[in-house]
Design an enzyme around this catalytic site. Structure first.
Site, PDB file in Angstrom:
ATOM      1  N   GLY A 134     -44.711  -6.669 -13.296  1.00 21.10           N
ATOM      2  CA  GLY A 134     -43.983  -7.929 -13.453  1.00 21.10           C
ATOM      3  C   GLY A 134     -44.279  -8.675 -14.735  1.00 21.10           C
ATOM      4  O   GLY A 134     -43.772  -9.782 -14.938  1.00 21.10           O
ATOM      5  N   LEU A 135     -45.072  -8.092 -15.625  1.00 25.36           N
ATOM      6  CA  LEU A 135     -45.443  -8.783 -16.856  1.00 25.36           C
ATOM      7  C   LEU A 135     -44.278  -8.878 -17.840  1.00 25.36           C
ATOM      8  O   LEU A 135     -44.088  -9.916 -18.479  1.00 25.36           O
ATOM      9  CB  LEU A 135     -46.646  -8.102 -17.508  1.00 25.36           C
ATOM     10  N   GLY A 136     -43.501  -7.816 -17.963  1.00 22.65           N
ATOM     11  CA  GLY A 136     -42.325  -7.853 -18.830  1.00 22.65           C
ATOM     12  C   GLY A 136     -41.327  -8.892 -18.350  1.00 22.65           C
ATOM     13  O   GLY A 136     -40.752  -9.648 -19.136  1.00 22.65           O
ATOM     14  N   TYR A 145     -33.947  -4.202 -18.074  1.00 19.32           N
ATOM     15  CA  TYR A 145     -33.197  -5.406 -18.464  1.00 19.32           C
ATOM     16  C   TYR A 145     -32.016  -5.674 -17.533  1.00 19.32           C
ATOM     17  O   TYR A 145     -31.666  -6.833 -17.290  1.00 19.32           O
ATOM     18  CB  TYR A 145     -32.746  -5.302 -19.919  1.00 19.32           C
ATOM     19  N   VAL A 154     -40.200  -7.038 -27.163  1.00 16.24           N
ATOM     20  CA  VAL A 154     -40.789  -7.208 -25.836  1.00 16.24           C
ATOM     21  C   VAL A 154     -41.722  -6.014 -25.606  1.00 16.24           C
ATOM     22  O   VAL A 154     -41.257  -4.878 -25.532  1.00 16.24           O
ATOM     23  CB  VAL A 154     -39.701  -7.292 -24.739  1.00 16.24           C
ATOM     24  N   VAL A 155     -43.028  -6.287 -25.503  1.00 16.56           N
ATOM     25  CA  VAL A 155     -44.017  -5.213 -25.462  1.00 16.56           C
ATOM     26  C   VAL A 155     -45.043  -5.470 -24.360  1.00 16.56           C
ATOM     27  O   VAL A 155     -45.667  -6.529 -24.315  1.00 16.56           O
ATOM     28  CB  VAL A 155     -44.771  -5.091 -26.808  1.00 16.56           C
TER      29      VAL A 155
END
Length: 154
Positions: free
Chosen positions: A101-103, A133, A91-92
């Site tokens: 909010g992109l992750g 997370y 996840v980058v």
């Protein structure tokens, strides 16, 4: 400035893997851009060759990416047996785009994918992002220990 678009790739990401396709199924040198994203914005995935990335994508049950125009601005993938277990990988989001909010968008797209939607348990490993997370419902697991075997030790 271009809007950010989420791409949900077919399992194994054949368009990205073989043709470098990006938004609108247009050639965008996507595999090379993925290599650059990993090299510039991770410590764990630097130095992967294009051949290794193709192999990695082929073995991934779910692959998602984020694009701003022709710029790859996010990537994530998962492996899964489709029933009992899945693992999120790679996840980058570049540092300059974190906190927008992109992750979350990447992780939620993976979790909603057909390969993971009904899976009993989803795992991930992180060094520096546990708080992120945990906001998405993940929790530390007491009583379990991460073990590792490097191929070079054989």
């Amino acid at each position: 400035m271009d809007a950010i678009r989420l791409l949900i790739h077919a399992p194994g990401a054949p368009g990205l893997r073989w043709l470098g396709l990006g938004p609108g199924l247009r050639p965008s040198r996507g595999l090379w851009k993925l290599q650059r994203l990993l090299d510039q914005h991770t410590f764990w995935a630097q130095g992967r060759s294009l051949g290794q990335l193709r192999h990695m994508l082929a073995g991934s049950a779910a692959v998602v990416s984020l694009w701003r125009g022709r710029r790859l601005v996010g990537f994530a993938r998962a492996s899964s047996d489709g029933v009992f277990r899945a693992v999120l990988w790679d996840v980058v989001i570049p540092e300059d785009l974190q906190g927008q909010g992109l992750g979350r968008q990447l992780v939620e797209a993976l979790l909603a994918s057909p390969a993971l939607a009904g899976v009993e348990r989803v795992y991930l490993m992180t060094t520096n992002s546990a708080g992120f997370y945990e906001q998405l419902g993940f929790a530390s697991v007491n009583g379990q220990k991460l073990l590792r075997r490097d191929q070079s030790n054989n």
